[in-house]
Write a protein that holds these residues in place. Structure first.
Motif, short mmCIF file in Angstrom:
data_model
loop_
_atom_site.label_atom_id
_atom_site.label_comp_id
_atom_site.label_asym_id
_atom_site.label_seq_id
_atom_site.Cartn_x
_atom_site.Cartn_y
_atom_site.Cartn_z
N VAL A 140 9.06 -0.84 38.39
CA VAL A 140 9.82 0.39 38.22
C VAL A 140 9.74 1.26 39.47
O VAL A 140 10.75 1.79 39.95
CB VAL A 140 9.32 1.16 36.98
N LEU A 141 8.55 1.40 40.04
CA LEU A 141 8.41 2.21 41.25
C LEU A 141 9.14 1.58 42.43
O LEU A 141 9.66 2.29 43.30
CB LEU A 141 6.93 2.40 41.58
N ALA A 142 9.19 0.24 42.48
CA ALA A 142 9.92 -0.43 43.55
C ALA A 142 11.42 -0.16 43.44
O ALA A 142 12.09 0.15 44.44
CB ALA A 142 9.65 -1.94 43.50
N VAL A 143 11.96 -0.27 42.23
CA VAL A 143 13.39 -0.01 42.04
C VAL A 143 13.69 1.47 42.27
O VAL A 143 14.73 1.82 42.85
CB VAL A 143 13.82 -0.47 40.64
N ALA A 226 4.96 7.70 43.50
CA ALA A 226 6.40 7.48 43.32
C ALA A 226 7.17 8.03 44.51
O ALA A 226 6.83 9.09 45.06
CB ALA A 226 6.88 8.14 42.03
N ARG A 227 8.22 7.31 44.90
CA ARG A 227 9.08 7.72 46.01
C ARG A 227 10.54 7.65 45.57
O ARG A 227 10.99 6.64 45.05
CB ARG A 227 8.87 6.81 47.22
N TYR A 228 11.25 8.74 45.79
CA TYR A 228 12.70 8.75 45.62
C TYR A 228 13.24 9.80 46.57
O TYR A 228 13.02 11.01 46.37
CB TYR A 228 13.11 9.08 44.18
N ALA A 229 13.93 9.36 47.62
CA ALA A 229 14.44 10.29 48.64
C ALA A 229 13.30 11.20 49.10
O ALA A 229 12.25 10.71 49.52
CB ALA A 229 15.63 11.07 48.09
N ASP A 230 13.47 12.52 48.98
CA ASP A 230 12.43 13.46 49.40
C ASP A 230 11.76 14.14 48.21
O ASP A 230 11.22 15.24 48.34
CB ASP A 230 13.01 14.51 50.35
N VAL A 231 11.79 13.48 47.05
CA VAL A 231 11.30 14.08 45.81
C VAL A 231 9.80 13.82 45.65
O VAL A 231 9.30 12.75 45.98
CB VAL A 231 12.07 13.51 44.60
N ARG A 232 9.09 14.81 45.14
CA ARG A 232 7.72 14.61 44.68
C ARG A 232 7.74 14.60 43.15
O ARG A 232 8.67 15.11 42.52
CB ARG A 232 6.80 15.72 45.21
N LEU A 355 8.03 12.99 36.08
CA LEU A 355 9.16 13.88 36.31
C LEU A 355 9.23 14.38 37.75
O LEU A 355 8.19 14.63 38.38
CB LEU A 355 9.05 15.10 35.39
N PRO A 356 10.43 14.57 38.28
CA PRO A 356 10.57 15.22 39.59
C PRO A 356 9.99 16.63 39.55
O PRO A 356 10.13 17.34 38.56
CB PRO A 356 12.09 15.25 39.82
#
Length: 367
Positions: A140-143, A226-232, A355-356
């Motif tokens: 999930v974290l990879a996707v 977790a990584r998504y764009a610049d989100v923490r 959650l973001p």
């Protein structure tokens, strides 16, 4: 609540764990899906933290890819693959479905996905399946990372590393025992990234001590890594309150704003003590369909005909379920539909959400 309905997460939440103010959802429009335009892909790479020269190399390579490869890179979660009357994809992207056939997993009736047939999630030439029973969280974290960073998704899909070794989520030969031969294939690269993320999320999970690898990925290190764009990210326990559950509502708002949300699922004591803990991880990937204007009798939002897509890593597939059914499945005494159970990896409840919580390097945004 009777004993058979008991969940460990509810006990932990009552004791104060996994609680706190809910983070505000990401601003609308900030995380719009990149389209086919070079400038859009470049912006996505810059938002993910890449320098300008890496973003420029990304654009150059994208121009050389076949259309289906480019689509896998720019939209790995297929968030644009909605039925004709669901074109207003709440992930913030433009309508690119005009003139396109309804994707696999959707029925012939307009706007009504066929819940019997989940859509395989393919990255390049490999189905996005977890390596083993302990790497659902890693998959999930990879996707999630690939969906928010076209440099990572390009490497997974085509094997091209435009970061030239600078990106932490692009696995090099010798790292986590990855071989050159393994890294030649999409499936090998996805497996190597899962191993990297599992090693990362089990490290320093209990203070300075590691998390037992056989227990998968704990929610707090999933949020940390977790990584998504610049989100923490942060994490919250789902109380199990049904359609009005605030954590699930927050997750849906975040997904509607363009940021996917990892969800932990599990059972209760009624199916055995070992199932009363988080047992699996899925990714709430997208929300589509019209929002209802009126709320329910209890003041909670009415979700009407809205649908959501869920990436389930043991099947390597995207499942589409009604939002109302997903929310109903969080009730302690709820009886989730077969479609919801399949989307949750065979489990009846959502127990925890990642959650973001603002932008990386910035202040944490809470409501």
């Amino acid at each position: 609540m009777i004993l058979a309905d008991l969940q460990l997460t509810r006990v932990l939440r009552a004791a104060g764990a996994g609680r706190g103010p809910l983070p505000l959802p990401p601003p609308s429009g900030r995380y719009a899906l990149p389209d086919a335009a070079a400038s859009s892909a470049r912006r996505a790479a810059l938002r993910a933290g890449h320098p300008g020269q890496v973003a420029d190399r990304l654009v150059t390579v994208l121009e050389s890819l076949r259309p289906w490869e480019r689509e896998h890179v720019l939209d790995p979660l297929r968030r644009r693959s909605v039925a004709p009357d669901q074109r207003r994809d709440l992930a913030g992207g433009p309508d690119l479905t005009v003139g396109r056939p309804v994707g696999q997993g959707q029925g012939s009736a307009p706007g009504r996905p066929d819940l019997r047939f989940p859509e395989p999630l393919v990255l390049g030439r490999a189905r996005a399946v977890q390596v083993d029973e302990t790497t659902c969280g890693s998959a999930v974290l990879a996707v999630l990372a690939a969906a928010g960073d076209p440099v990572v998704s390009l490497w997974l899909v085509a094997g091209t590393d435009v970061s030239r070794g600078a990106r932490e989520l692009v696995v090099s030969e010798g790292q986590v025992d990855a071989t050159a031969r393994e890294l030649e294939t999409s499936s090998g690269r996805f497996q190597a990234l899962q191993r990297l993320l599992k090693a990362r999320t089990t490290r320093a999970a209990l203070g300075p001590f590691p998390w037992p690898g056989r227990l998968g990925t704990p929610p707090w290190t999933a949020a940390r890594d977790a990584r998504y764009a610049d989100v923490r990210f942060t994490h919250r326990i789902v109380a199990g309150g049904g359609p009005g559950d605030p954590v699930l509502a927050s997750a849906l708002r975040s997904v509607a704003a363009g940021v996917p949300v990892p969800l932990y699922t599990g059972g209760d004591v009624g199916t055995g003590w070992s199932t009363a803990v988080p047992r699996h991880v899925v990714l709430l990937a997208g929300v589509s369909g019209p929002q209802a204007e009126a709320g329910g009798d209890d003041g909670t939002p009415a979700h009407g005909g809205r649908w959501c897509s869920v990436y389930e890593p043991s099947s390597g597939a995207l499942h589409r379920v009604r939002v109302a059914d997903l929310l109903a499945g969080t009730r302690v005494a709820g009886d989730p539909s077969k479609a919801v159970r399949r989307a949750l990896g065979g489990w009846p409840y959502v127990t925890w959400a990642v959650l973001p919580a603002g932008r990386a390097g910035g202040s944490r945004r809470v409501g």
